[in-house]
Design an enzyme around this catalytic site. Sequence first.
Site, mmCIF file in Angstrom:
data_model
loop_
_atom_site.group_PDB
_atom_site.id
_atom_site.type_symbol
_atom_site.label_atom_id
_atom_site.label_comp_id
_atom_site.label_asym_id
_atom_site.label_seq_id
_atom_site.Cartn_x
_atom_site.Cartn_y
_atom_site.Cartn_z
ATOM 1 N N HIS A 94 11.036 26.597 6.416
ATOM 2 C CA HIS A 94 12.308 26.767 7.108
ATOM 3 C C HIS A 94 12.773 28.544 6.818
ATOM 4 C CE1 HIS A 94 13.414 22.726 7.827
ATOM 5 N NE2 HIS A 94 13.135 22.435 6.351
ATOM 6 N N VAL A 128 5.834 7.223 -15.869
ATOM 7 C CA VAL A 128 6.826 7.396 -17.121
ATOM 8 C C VAL A 128 7.725 6.520 -17.170
ATOM 9 C CG1 VAL A 128 8.179 9.019 -18.499
ATOM 10 C CG2 VAL A 128 6.501 9.818 -17.301
ATOM 11 N N ILE A 130 15.724 18.115 -5.535
ATOM 12 C CA ILE A 130 14.762 19.073 -4.688
ATOM 13 C C ILE A 130 14.568 18.402 -3.542
ATOM 14 C CG2 ILE A 130 12.726 20.591 -5.098
ATOM 15 C CD1 ILE A 130 14.779 21.116 -7.158
#
Lengths: 408, 122, 474
Positions: free
Chosen positions: C52, C173, C342
Site C-alpha cells: 500500500h 500456546v 495488526i
Amino acid sequence: MENRGIVVIGAGPAGLAAAVKLRRLGAEDVLVIERENETGGILRQCIHDGFGLERFGKSISGPEYAALLKSEAEELGIECLTGTSVLEISKDRTITAASPSGVVEIHAEAIIAAAGCRERSRGSIMIPGERPAGVYTAGTAQAYMNLYNRMPGRNAVILGSGDIGLIMARRLTLEGAKVSAVFELQDHPNGLERNIVQCLDDYSIPLYLSHTVTEIHGKDRIEGVTVSAVDGNLRPIEGTEKYYSCDTLILSVGLIPDNTILEKAGVEIDPSTNGAVVDEHLMTSIPGIFSAGNMLHVHDLADFASAEAEAAAENAFLYASGKLDTGRNLSVVPGEGVSHTVPGRITGHGPFTASLRVRKKERGKTVEVRQGGKILGYRFFPLVIPSQMISVDAEAAAGCENVEVIVR
Amino acid sequence: MKKIYTCIICPRSCELEADILPDGQVSVSGNGCPRGAEWIRNELSDPKRTIASSVLVEGGEKEIVSVRLSSPVPLRMIFPIMDEIRRVSAKAPVSIGDIIIRDVLSSGADVIATSSVLAKKE
Amino acid sequence: MHYRFDIVIIGGGVVGSSIARELSRTTASVAVLERNPDVVDETSGRNSAVVHGGFAYDRGSLKAKLCVEGNRMMGALSEELGFPFVRCGKVLVGNTDEDLRTLENTIKQGYDNGASGLSLIDSAKLHELVPAVIGSFAMFSENSGILDPFLYTIHIAENAHENGVEYFLSHEVSSIAKKDGRHFISAGDDTFEADWVVNAAGLGAKAISDMLGIEGYKVIGSKGNYLVLDKTLGPLLPMPVYPVPSNTYMGIHVTPTVDGNVTVGPDAINTDDFSYYGVPADKMEYLRESASSLWPHINKKDVIRTFSGILPKWVDDNGKIQDFRIEIRDDIDSMAVNLIGIESPGLTAAVPISRMVFSMITERGQFQMKTDWNGHHDKPFRFSDADDKTLICSCENVTEEEIVRAIHNPLGVHTLSGIKYRTRAMMGRCQSGFCHMKIEHLIERKCGIRAEDVRYMRPGSWVLAGKMRECNGK
C-alpha cells in the site's frame, strides 16, 4: 532449433492413432511429444473394458488399447519424446517445449494438437463451504487408485453422473469403500445407461437427479456435504437441504478441452466447446496446426477420438505436401436443440461431417445441416441424448450463407 | 414389480417395461426386437458382468498391475472374485495377457493382466 | 520438553517472522512458536498481496507511518530477500463530485503521511494506464505495488531460521505463567521458558494478550472473500484498480498477482469464528457483480477458485476500528511486547513494525549484535534454473527439481500446501487435477512418510486412506 516433419502433441488414443496413420500414409518424419513419462495418455488409468470395439473389434481395457497403438507406433519407428511438455507454439509452427534435457525448440511442417482435456475443478464450479482435504475430481481419484495404488478415502459421495463418476462409484465400492449416493445436477444422467446399471444399480447406489452439493463441511478433512434439490433453472431449492456424511467427495462435473497452448498461440477457440474452431479438415485458424481428440471436443469413446485423429493426420499430411485446400469461408453454428458442433468452419468446397451434441434427450428426431433454406444433409435418430455425440454427413455448401445444424 | 429398463443391445435404446411374474416368468413390453426381450430376461435372471481391478506385484517397478476378467461372470460372483484378486500377487515381470488367476472360482473366466510391469532394476 | 530462550515470539506469520529476523541480528536466543504447520496458513497467506501507498490511514497513525516506511523499502527488501515484488502503481477510480473531493482529501492525507507519487488523473490518462477500466477519473498512486505474500513470508522466516531462530511449528500456546521475572509458555507438549515474549499472534493475539494479563482488548475478525481468475486475464489488468476508498474499508477491488492471475475482492464481513474460511455462494456472486462495474472482465468461466482471509481489527466499544497497537505495558509485564490489531497494512509494514519492536526490546537491555548476520535470501529456484525440465505441474511450469527442493525446505514443512506456496504447483487452471498424486508421491518417497500420514495442511487434513493393496495381500 530442430526442423522436423509432422509433430503430434499428445500420445493418447488420438495422438498415437494420428502418428501411426501419418507413417502409413508415407510421412517420413513423424514426432510425438508427450508430457508424461509413458505413452497412452488417459488410457493408462482407464482399466475398465469397453475400449476397442470399433477400432479393434473387441472390448478391451484402456491400457490394452494403448499398448496396441504403442506397438504399432514402435513397429513403424515413430519417435516419441516423453517427459516433454509443450510450453508454446508460434504462428509459424515453432514448438517450444520443456524436456529432460532442458528447453527444446522444434519447427514443424504441420502440427496435430491432441493433448486431451482436463477436469472441471471444485474451484471453478465454486462449491461453497470449507476447504478440507478429500475433495477429488474423479480422474484424480482414478489415477490414485489405478496408477499409484492409493485409496482416496473410505466413505464417498459423488457429484456428477458422467461416465468417470459412475466408473469410480464402482471402483471404490469394489475396493471396500462405501459410496452413499451419486448426485446429478441435470434431470437426466450424463453417462451411458450401461454404466448406470453396472456401476450404480448393481451395487444399490442411489442416483439423485436434479440435485447438487451446496456446501462442503469439514475444516481439515471433509466430513460431509449439504445436498439440495434444484429447480428447472438448476438453482437450489430452499428447504430441500439434506446432510450426507462422508470422508471423500468425488467430482465428475465436466471435462474441458485443454487448449492453453493453442489459446496462447492465438488460435480461434469455440466458447461452446472450449476447443479450437476447426474446418472440415480439422485445421485450426493457424495454417498447418490441426486438432483432434478430446482437445478438440470431448468424445464418448476413445475409438472415435482415434478415428478423428486419423482424419486430422490425413489432412496434415496433405498440408505438409502442399496439397490441402485451405480457406475458412463459412461458419457452421449450432442451432435449435444443438449444444455444439464441430467443425465450426468449412471451406465450402467439399462435403463434410458435422459431429455434434444435442441439448436434451428426445426420441424420433431428425438432425439437419442446412444453409439457409437448403438442406445439405440430415439423419434420423430413434433417440438423441446429450451424452452421446452423433454425426451427420453433409454435402458441399455452395452458397455464401453460414450453415446451421438443428434438431427438427 | 414392473420396472423400466433401457436396452443396451443397439443404439435404438428401446425403453422396455419388464415385470417378474409370480411364476418366475418375465413379461416384457416395449422392446423393438426379440434381442431386447432376451437381453432383459438374461439381465433379470442371471446378469453377467466383467470387472477390472488391480493385483499387487512383487519385485516390480510398479506396485500394482491392472487386471480384468477375460469374460463376463455372474454378478453374484463379483465380490468373491474381488476377494481372490485381493489375496494374490503377481511376480514381476508381468506382461499384458498374463493369466494371474486361471478360471477364478470356477467361473470360466481368467483374471488377466491388462498392462505390463517390468522387474525392478537392482 | 522444556526449552529455554531469551526471546519467544508467538506467531510465525509475516510480522512474527520479521520480528524474529530483526532480533536474530543480536546474539540472543530466539524462538518462534507458530500454531499452524506452516508460516503462511492464516492472514499472511490470505490477503490482497498489495503493497500500500500509505494514503488510506489517519494522519499520525502507526498504520500510516509504518506503511509509508514499508512501501519505501520494499524494492530493496525484495532484492535482499529474493521474493517477487512489482511496483506497478494503483488507481482509485471515481465518477462523482463527491468521489473527487474524497480523492483530493486522500491525496492530502497521503502527503501528510509522508507518501509520495500521488496524483489526480483524468479519464484519458486512466485509460492509458488500465484500458479496460470503467471510470471517469482516478487517483494514481505510482508507488503502490504487488508482491507474492507466500514467498515474502517464507523467505523472511527462512532467513530468520538461517540466522539462528528456532521455529516450532504446530505449537499453539495454551497458557503463559510468570515466575521470577520469567515467562513459562506452554505450547503443544512443550514448555518454553523465556525472558521476553512478543505477541505477534495476529488472529490469536487477543487470547495471548489475555494470557499475558493485558486484558480488555476487543478484536473482531473482518472476513474478506476473493475470487481468483485465470492467468489469461492478467494482461488486462496492469495494476490494482480500487473504487474510491474509506478509512475503514478498501472496497471491492481487482488486483493482479505477480504471477498474472487476478483476484477480485475482498468484501468485509465481521466474524468471530477465526477458523472458518469457507466462501458462501452469495458472496461469490456479489463480488463478481460489484467489481464488474469497475472492470468488466469477470466471468464465471474464468474463475479458477475462491478463497478468504480474516483480518484482526482492534475496535473500541463503539466498534470503531483502531490503529495498530504495539506496546509494552510496564504496569503489567515489562518484558512483553504486545501487538494487537495488526491488519492491513500489516503486510506492507511488517519490517518497519519489526524494527520498532527490535528497538523497544534492545533499548531495555544489554544486547550484543552478531558480526555474521546475513539478511540475504536467494530468489526461489525456478523453471529457468533447472537442468532437467520435466514438469510435474504443467499449469504453472514447475519441474520435479523445484518440488524436491521445496520438500526439503529449511523449516521442515512437509504438507502439500507447503509445496504449493513455495512452488506455485497446484495453483493453476487444473487446480492440482494432474499433479496432486505426483506431488503426494514425492512427499511419501522423499520424506519417508506413509500415505496415510501425508497431510494437506493441518494435522487433521489426511489426504489418502492408505494403500489400496498392501504387501501382505490385504
